[in-house]
Design an enzyme around this catalytic site. Structure first.
Site, mmCIF file in Angstrom:
data_model
loop_
_atom_site.group_PDB
_atom_site.id
_atom_site.type_symbol
_atom_site.label_atom_id
_atom_site.label_comp_id
_atom_site.label_asym_id
_atom_site.label_seq_id
_atom_site.Cartn_x
_atom_site.Cartn_y
_atom_site.Cartn_z
ATOM 1 N N HIS A 128 2.542 -6.382 3.026
ATOM 2 C CA HIS A 128 1.731 -5.591 4.047
ATOM 3 C C HIS A 128 1.100 -6.813 5.454
ATOM 4 C CE1 HIS A 128 1.405 -2.349 6.506
ATOM 5 N NE2 HIS A 128 -0.333 -2.068 6.583
ATOM 6 N N TYR A 151 -5.138 8.392 13.729
ATOM 7 C CA TYR A 151 -3.957 9.026 12.338
ATOM 8 C C TYR A 151 -3.476 10.330 12.752
ATOM 9 C CZ TYR A 151 -4.170 4.336 8.818
ATOM 10 O OH TYR A 151 -4.277 3.950 9.151
ATOM 11 N N ASP A 177 1.831 -2.569 10.463
ATOM 12 C CA ASP A 177 0.858 -1.769 10.564
ATOM 13 C C ASP A 177 1.346 -0.615 12.066
ATOM 14 O OD1 ASP A 177 -1.691 -0.071 9.788
ATOM 15 O OD2 ASP A 177 -1.107 -0.193 8.245
#
Lengths: 411, 406
Positions: B371, B314, B180
């Site tokens: 993930h 982000y 990630d």
């Protein structure tokens, strides 16, 4: 018409108490230094609005003001979905041959967006036309019923609006709308062209004219340089697409996940909506009371705030039309025969596209290029929307007398 | 250099009390009945069950105690141009003195907790397989690290902080592992500090498609081998599907991190659903218990920087001036790289594209897992790391004096 019943908003005290309990427990995050609006709604604003909501904001006073609007409820039957209870404002003009007009709101708006234009549309002075105005809460919003069955998409919202007009005795009518109101009224015009005879839009999600479907317009587009205003509009649209569509992406794909915080956190709901009230308007000087009333309509809505974002998912995943193989939203961007179109271009809307692109929508008989106003045009610049409607439907307007026997003019 | 201060998580009674009050006031949306109940987000019945458990059965103090069994510390790290940040981290040294220093970097919606299943195994070894000294920070803006409130704190700054963390612990050379956001961080470490970060491993490699102007040999090789395999097509299709229907959370984080922060801060059920949706969607049938889910969510609920902070990275990644994060991390970085591919991760690319990222020292494909590899498939990830740094490996001994063996 016994089943058209007068309606007054009356939120139970228990709901108000619960709201206050939650506001008193509000938890806030921190914020980046000097963030202003770059990252989302500013912390100081959200804190101030929350405090005002808890301590000073008087919902009952706002409710009384809302209840000065003539409101009703009735049921319409939607094909394949059954009966649907609709809430709506219905202001009949004293002028008998007034033009029936349905005003269709969007998100995060409501029927309240009609409030400021109502008094200006009702009467006829100096020869300008009068309107009977109908402003529903669209299904899943405001005080209309929610729909919990999948597949209730823009064509169904259009059907609900159309059937409401028929039920009120308006076999022929005109429309005004922006945001979802644009998509819905475009679809009303496509599906019911012998009933919906003219439409005015204040937000248009148009596309450049296609050389295959509109060769002359496409050529004109290729050869005409953009004006400064058009370049500014395209830049504004690009900004919205790059920076302003996170909310839409979530609502298009995972509305249920978002729904938990919208339903359970008044502060979360407030921030989610307030960001757009700022970002999408032309520096409209929102009062705290206005903001909280707009948000309260979502918080206290009949279907709950989570239901209001369903339209995004349904529209994105809409079934394709059997004949064309295209979903409703694509068809909304294409030529609709039989509907006279008026367009209001407002510089601070979220899609501000060259007016020439709108001519691919249908027979454009009126174009208002405005220098002020944003997404909620009827609320921000009511006189400009009213001016557009009066010009479009007035004696010298391209849609004058479009509804037989109802030109809205005295004498 | 300041000495790390021992740390134990100790959430206040007040915070627990407010949480319970809020949970008991939860108001529920309804739900459209669907054949694919997850398609529109976290299903109502599952979220209701979790909230009910949270309110009546979940014992945070027990989970806090379990976490506090791991040796945790905080230390101050200076980041150039930004100031000093107090970083929280697990630091467990192996009994093997020459163990390989490894920094484990989590992402969203994970945390330092993701290291806790692999850590006990990683510090073992020294004979038949290498041992590691393990460092696992809470990223700045996450968990129990300090948050950042200055604009422009990008992956560059995060990498600087974690590099300096390793230096401050006496690890002038180390290796890095992440998925990630952690994937992007290992790439930045390798790029910025190749003299220190001697090798890196990712469980979510993100190459760009091979560029005909740069990767002619690789493209020819792939063509000679019959082009993209069926498995490759499947990988690309699932990446596209993720972009189409699972990426909206990132779009909101990248553009309006503060706005969603209000919901996440104020609404325990809002935070739960925002995270829980991904815990299920991004894993391959992992049997999450309510305790696990709520512990993961509680780390966000009780985090030191609060609930608007985690989204900020982000925003910074998306608004990075000059080269985009994607292009920075997809370039060839001449530091040995290991990649482990798990079946249901969200960004999946043909494994042969990994060669565009750097010298491939190790590669594994797993027909399971998603993930959160360290959480779902700890044994497999441990084995991959042991193989990557084992005696037979081409990069055995890449960290001077710390081969992982006695």
């Amino acid at each position: 018409m016994a089943d058209i019943t007068p309606f007054k908003v009356s939120i139970p005290q228990e709901s108000l108490d619960r709201l206050h309990q939650k506001l008193a427990l509000a938890d806030f995050p921190d914020e980046l230094d000097e963030a202003e609006w770059d990252y989302g709604a500013p912390l100081a604003d959200i804190k101030r609005l929350t405090k005002h909501w808890l301590e000073k904001y008087d919902w009952r006073a706002e409710e009384r003001k809302i209840n000065e609007l003539p409101q009703f409820k009735t049921s319409v039957t939607i094909d394949r979905f059954g009966d649907l209870d609709l809430h709506f404002v219905h202001q009949k003009s004293p002028i008998k041959n007034a033009i029936p007009l349905i005003f269709v709101h969007g998100w995060p708006g409501s029927f309240l967006e009609v409030t400021k234009i109502l008094p200006l549309l009702s009467g006829s002075s100096d020869g300008s036309p009068a309107f009977h105005v109908i402003a529903p809460s669209i299904p899943n919003f405001g005080f209309s019923q929610g729909v919990k069955t999948k597949g209730f998409a823009v064509p169904q919202y259009a059907e609900a609006c159309h059937k409401l007009m028929l039920k009120l005795g308006y076999n022929e009518y005109v429309t005004q709308g922006g945001d979802w109101g644009w998509w819905i009224t475009r679809t009303i015009g496509r599906l019911y062209p012998t009933h919906c005879l003219a439409s005015h839009y204040n937000m248009l999600s148009t596309v450049p004219p296609s050389p295959t479907t509109n060769p002359l317009l496409s050529l004109q587009h290729a050869l005409t340089p953009y004006t400064a205003a058009e370049r500014a509009g395209l830049a504004r649209t690009a900004w919205f697409r790059a920076e302003g569509q996170g909310y839409g992406a979530i609502q298009n794909t995972k509305p249920q996940t978002l729904g938990y915080s919208l339903a359970s956190s008044p502060v979360g709901l407030l921030a989610w909506i307030y960001e757009k009230l700022h970002d999408w308007t032309d520096s409209y000087p929102w009062t705290d009371d206005e903001v909280l009333t707009w948000v309260s309509v979502y918080y206290f809505s009949t279907a709950g705030p989570a239901a209001s974002v369903r339209i995004y998912y349904e529209n994105t995943h809409d079934a394709q039309d059997a004949r064309t193989g295209l979903p409703a939203w694509k068809l909304a961007q294409r030529w609709t025969p039989g509907v006279k179109i008026g367009v209001g271009h407002f510089p601070r809307d979220i899609y501000v596209l060259p007016p020439l692109w709108s001519r691919a929508l249908g027979e454009v008989v009126y174009e208002g290029r405005h220098e002020r106003g944003g997404h909620f045009a009827a609320y921000e610049v009511p006189e400009l929307i009213v001016g557009d409607l009066r010009a479009m439907f007035g004696k010298r307007g391209g849609a004058f007398g479009v509804v037989k026997g109802k030109d809205g003019v005295v004498g | 250099m300041p000495t790390p201060v021992p740390f134990k998580i100790a959430v206040s009674e007040e915070k627990l009390r407010i949480l319970h009050q809020k949970l008991s006031l939860t108001e529920w949306p309804d739900e459209v009945p669907l054949k694919e109940p997850r398609s529109r987000g976290a299903p109502l019945q599952e979220v209701k069950t979790l909230v009910d458990y949270w309110l009546h059965s979940f014992d945070w103090r027990a989970q806090e105690s379990k976490l506090n069994q791991f040796p945790q510390f905080t230390t101050d790290i200076d980041v150039d141009g930004f100031g000093t940040y107090n970083v929280h981290f697990i630091h467990q040294r192996s009994d093997v003195p020459n163990a390989i220093p490894l920094i484990f970097l989590h992402g969203w919606p994970g945390s330092f907790i993701e290291v806790t299943k692999i850590l006990p195994e990683l510090v073992q070894g020294g004979q038949n397989f290498p041992a590691f000294h393990v460092v696992a920070p809470s990223l700045i803006d996450y968990g129990f690290s300090q948050g950042n409130t200055k604009e422009g704190f990008n992956l560059d700054q995060h990498a600087e902080a974690y590099h300096k963390l390793m230096q401050s612990l006496g690890y002038s050379e180390y290796v890095a592992q992440g998925g990630d956001i952690g994937n992007f961080l290992t790439r930045f470490l390798a790029l910025k500090y190749p003299e220190s970060c001697k090798a890196h491993h990712t469980n979510m490699p993100t190459p760009n498609p091979p560029d005909p102007s740069k990767h002619t040999d690789l493209i020819a090789k792939i063509e000679a081998e019959g082009g993209l395999s069926e498995e490759d097509q499947y990988r690309l299709a699932s990446t596209q599907a993720h972009h189409a229907s699972g990426m909206a959370y990132a779009m909101e984080h990248m553009t309006r991190p503060q706005t969603i922060g209000y919901s996440l801060a104020d609404s325990p059920v809002g935070l739960l659903s925002w995270i829980y949706e991904k815990l299920v969607d991004w894993t391959a049938g992992y049997p999450w218990t309510a305790d696990e889910v709520l512990t993961w969510v509680s780390i966000y609920r009780f985090s030191r920087p609060g609930s608007a902070a985690p989204q900020r990275i982000y925003y910074e990644m998306m608004h990075r001036e000059s080269m985009t994060v994607v292009d920075v991390t997809a370039q060839y970085i001449d530091v040995p790289l290991g990649t482990s591919h798990f079946k249901k991760d969200l960004l999946r690319f043909p494994t042969r594209w990994d060669a565009t990222l750097g010298p491939i020292a190790f590669q594994a494909e797993h027909d399971k897992g998603g993930h959160f590899a360290a959480w779902e498939c700890p044994q497999d990830l441990v084995k991959d790391l042991r193989d990557m740094f084992g005696k037979e490996s081409p990069i055995h001994g890449c960290v001077a004096g710390q081969s992982g063996f006695t």
